[in-house]
Design an enzyme around this catalytic site. Structure first.
Site, short mmCIF file in Angstrom:
data_model
loop_
_atom_site.label_atom_id
_atom_site.label_comp_id
_atom_site.label_asym_id
_atom_site.label_seq_id
_atom_site.Cartn_x
_atom_site.Cartn_y
_atom_site.Cartn_z
N LYS A 175 20.86 -52.85 -2.56
CA LYS A 175 19.79 -53.26 -3.65
C LYS A 175 20.62 -54.02 -5.02
O LYS A 175 21.62 -53.48 -5.23
CB LYS A 175 19.13 -52.12 -4.37
CG LYS A 175 18.14 -51.63 -3.23
CD LYS A 175 17.07 -50.50 -3.72
CE LYS A 175 16.39 -49.86 -2.82
NZ LYS A 175 15.19 -50.52 -2.49
N ARG A 217 11.61 -45.66 6.79
CA ARG A 217 10.70 -45.61 8.19
C ARG A 217 11.80 -44.89 9.29
O ARG A 217 11.24 -44.36 10.33
CB ARG A 217 10.29 -47.00 8.58
CG ARG A 217 11.69 -47.93 8.63
CD ARG A 217 10.81 -49.28 8.59
NE ARG A 217 10.58 -49.99 7.32
CZ ARG A 217 10.07 -51.16 6.89
NH1 ARG A 217 9.74 -51.75 7.85
NH2 ARG A 217 9.61 -51.43 5.66
N1 BES Z 1 12.61 -46.85 -1.28
C1 BES Z 1 12.45 -48.23 -1.04
C2 BES Z 1 10.71 -48.73 -1.58
C3 BES Z 1 10.59 -48.64 -2.94
C4 BES Z 1 10.47 -49.87 -3.93
C5 BES Z 1 10.01 -47.41 -3.61
C6 BES Z 1 10.10 -49.58 -5.23
C7 BES Z 1 9.69 -47.35 -4.84
C8 BES Z 1 9.92 -48.48 -5.80
C9 BES Z 1 12.40 -48.49 0.12
O1 BES Z 1 13.25 -48.00 1.23
C10 BES Z 1 12.85 -50.08 0.42
O2 BES Z 1 13.85 -50.29 0.17
N2 BES Z 1 12.07 -51.04 1.15
C11 BES Z 1 12.20 -52.23 1.29
C12 BES Z 1 11.71 -52.44 2.70
C13 BES Z 1 12.27 -54.09 3.30
C14 BES Z 1 13.61 -53.96 3.20
C15 BES Z 1 11.43 -54.21 4.25
C16 BES Z 1 11.47 -52.96 0.28
O3 BES Z 1 10.32 -52.45 -0.18
O4 BES Z 1 11.77 -53.97 -0.31
MN MN Z 2 15.16 -48.68 0.88
#
Ligand code: BES
Ligand code: MN
Ligand code: ZN
Length: 507
Positions: A280, A354
């Site tokens: 990230k 997931r």
């Molecule tokens: N933990 C994150 C989702 C999240 C984002 C929770 C902001 C709380 C606040 C999750 O693991 C994630 O990174 N999801 C990705 C999925 C994508 C790579 C398909 C996302 O939402 O960007």
């Molecule tokens: Mn994530």
């Protein structure tokens, strides 16, 4: 935690540091809302000039507005805190419980640092006493565990007395007791979420659960990395393998001798989500200690069910891992074999939730629960769809999705039902594995739900809550919601367990 008492004393006789009254918007200024004869007594002490005194200092009665006045001689509490309730309900109608909950919470926050406050808000009508009590306790929450000595700040409101003419009635004490349990379990989830990731890795989370659970008669079973490998939990291991802190799968269970049904709950417990090798960027990683909010809500709910002695079995699965980049991390393109044997090509290591959830869902289904609900801070896309205060509800059964959505409403939590479009499954195709872990970007929250659905087996009735928005409040506090961890979904899940105990699970 804050101490709670119900009392049938009046607002002008209760010994407290402050008395909280409600204010509604009137045609020509604020109007004190009738409480347990409270507002009337306070007004009398003010010589009938309470409303005009409040108006003079700018009070309007807007929702959650706080106005402070010193009390006249003869009133033991030196301070009146008037909290706005917004427009008065139609004649003969009760206040909406959520209005009362938020007002009580706003007042409790305004009283941080005080020792003892008496709440003289309207507590007649269905659920009003419970809402006032719950809101006051939830609003009194503070998190100072990581402040240096002498820097703890104001500290929480230590004692709350809810004024209620019916304080001695069994149904009233029961409502207050339930509110206390629920508020304490929401606080437990908030504490877990607020605890930084360097103090809460998967092993530590599991150890906390193991030490807390026996006190409530909750069973605990912990699978460490060795047992996860023996069991074939490739999703949890694949996500956790890049971290120096190995993953855990924790099973907690409340078993009621009077249970006719079993509710299973699965929570996402990523103690820190860096994204892994699909790292990230700065700006997206500062709050990622919150990525175990689902697991925290599940543990709190199981404990609440035990403390309330609900006549339902509640099994919780905490899928705990830390998602880190390192030489041992899962690489984009790697294929994992999940619990139950399905294979997944990991195209984006930041879609890790997931993967851990898939293992836990497949395992939970083996026990054939009557209903299964998972809770996860799963997708940023859900925040794009529903904002920061509303969680999404998906399900493989329309009636169950409606039930869960309505249950959230009963608990005072904002949610919205969403579909699981079958066509999105096509976007999760992989040339090398049974599934890819990312698919269509559009409707990304639904795609994640469709992925999870592939791991729900044996026709299990299943619902999915994506709490990515409401789990962590980055903005200012509001109502009974503090900054930081919110305890999102705990109240909904406790209410759901109650409804299952009451036989409301149709079919
Ligand atoms: N933990 C994150 C989702 C999240 C984002 C929770 C902001 C709380 C606040 C999750 O693991 C994630 O990174 N999801 C990705 C999925 C994508 C790579 C398909 C996302 O939402 O960007
Ligand atoms: Mn994530
Ligand atoms: Zn995540």
């Amino acid at each position: 935690m804050t101490e709670l008492t119900l009392s049938n004393l009046s607002a002008t006789s209760v010994p407290a540091d402050a008395v909280v009254i409600g204010l509604v918007k009137g045609g020509s200024g604020p109007v004190p809302a009738p409480g347990p004869a409270a507002a009337a007594a306070v007004d009398e002490a003010f010589g009938g000039r309470l409303a005009s005194a409040l108006a003079t200092v700018g009070a309007k009665g807007e929702a959650e507005e706080i106005t402070r006045l010193p009390t006249p001689d003869g009133v033991p509490a030196p301070l009146v805190v008037a909290v706005g309730l917004g427009a008065a309900p139609e004649a003969g109608e009760p206040y909406a419980p959520e209005t009362l909950r938020r007002a009580a919470g706003a007042a409790a926050r305004a009283l941080a640092g005080s020792e003892h406050a008496a709440f003289a808000l309207p507590v007649d009508g269905d659920g009003a006493l419970a809402a006032v009590t719950e809101g006051a306790l939830l609003g009194a929450y503070t998190f100072t565990a990581f402040k240096g000595r002498g820097h703890e700040g104001a500290g929480p409101l230590a004692r709350i007395t809810v004024l209620d003419p019916g304080a001695a009635e069994a149904s009233h004490t029961a409502a207050a007791e339930r509110a206390l349990v629920v508020a304490e379990e929401v606080a437990r989830a908030r504490d877990l979420v607020n605890t930084p990731a360097n103090a809460l890795n998967p092993a530590r989370f599991a150890a906390l659960v193991e030490s807390a659970a026996p006190e409530y008669g909750v069973e605990v079973e912990i699978l460490d990395e060795t047992r996860l490998a023996e069991g074939g939990y490739g999703g949890i291991l694949g996500v956790g393998q890049g971290s120096d802190s190995p993953p855990r799968l924790v099973r907690v269970a409340w078993r009621s001798p009077a249970a006719a049904a079993t509710l299973a709950l699965v929570g996402k417990g990523i103690t820190y989500d860096s994204g892994g090798l699909s790292l990230k960027p700065v700006g997206a990683n500062e709050t990622m200690k919150c990525d175990m909010g689902g697991a925290a809500a599940v543990f709190s709910t199981v404990v609440a069910a035990a403390r309330l002695g609900l006549a339902v079995n509640v099994t919780g699965w905490l899928a705990l891992a830390e998602n880190m980049p390192s030489g041992s991390s899962t690489r984009p393109g790697d294929v994992l074999t999940m619990y139950g044997g399905k294979t997944v090509e990991v195209l984006n290591t930041d879609a890790e939730g997931r993967l851990v959830m898939a293992d836990a869902l497949a395992r939970a289904c083996e026990e054939s629960p009557d209903a299964l609900v998972d809770i996860a801070t799963l997708t940023g896309a859900m925040m794009v769809a529903l904002g920061k205060r509303t969680f999404g509800v998906m399900a493989n059964d329309d009636a169950f999705r409606t039930l869960v959505h309505e249950t959230a409403g009963q608990a005072g939590e904002a949610s919205w039902p969403l579909p699981l479009p079958a066509d999105l499954l096509d976007t999760l195709k992989s040339p090398v594995a049974d599934l890819a872990n990312v698919g269509e970007r559009w409707g990304g929250g639904l795609t994640a739900g469709v992925f999870l659905q592939e791991f729900v087996t044996d026709g299990t009735r299943w619902g999915h809550l994506d709490i990515a928005g409401p789990a962590f409040n980055e903005g200012g506090p509001f109502g009974y919601t503090p900054k930081g961890g919110t305890g999102s979904a705990v109240r909904t899940l406790v209410r759901l367990a109650e409804r299952v105990a009451d036989g409301e699970l149709a079919g």
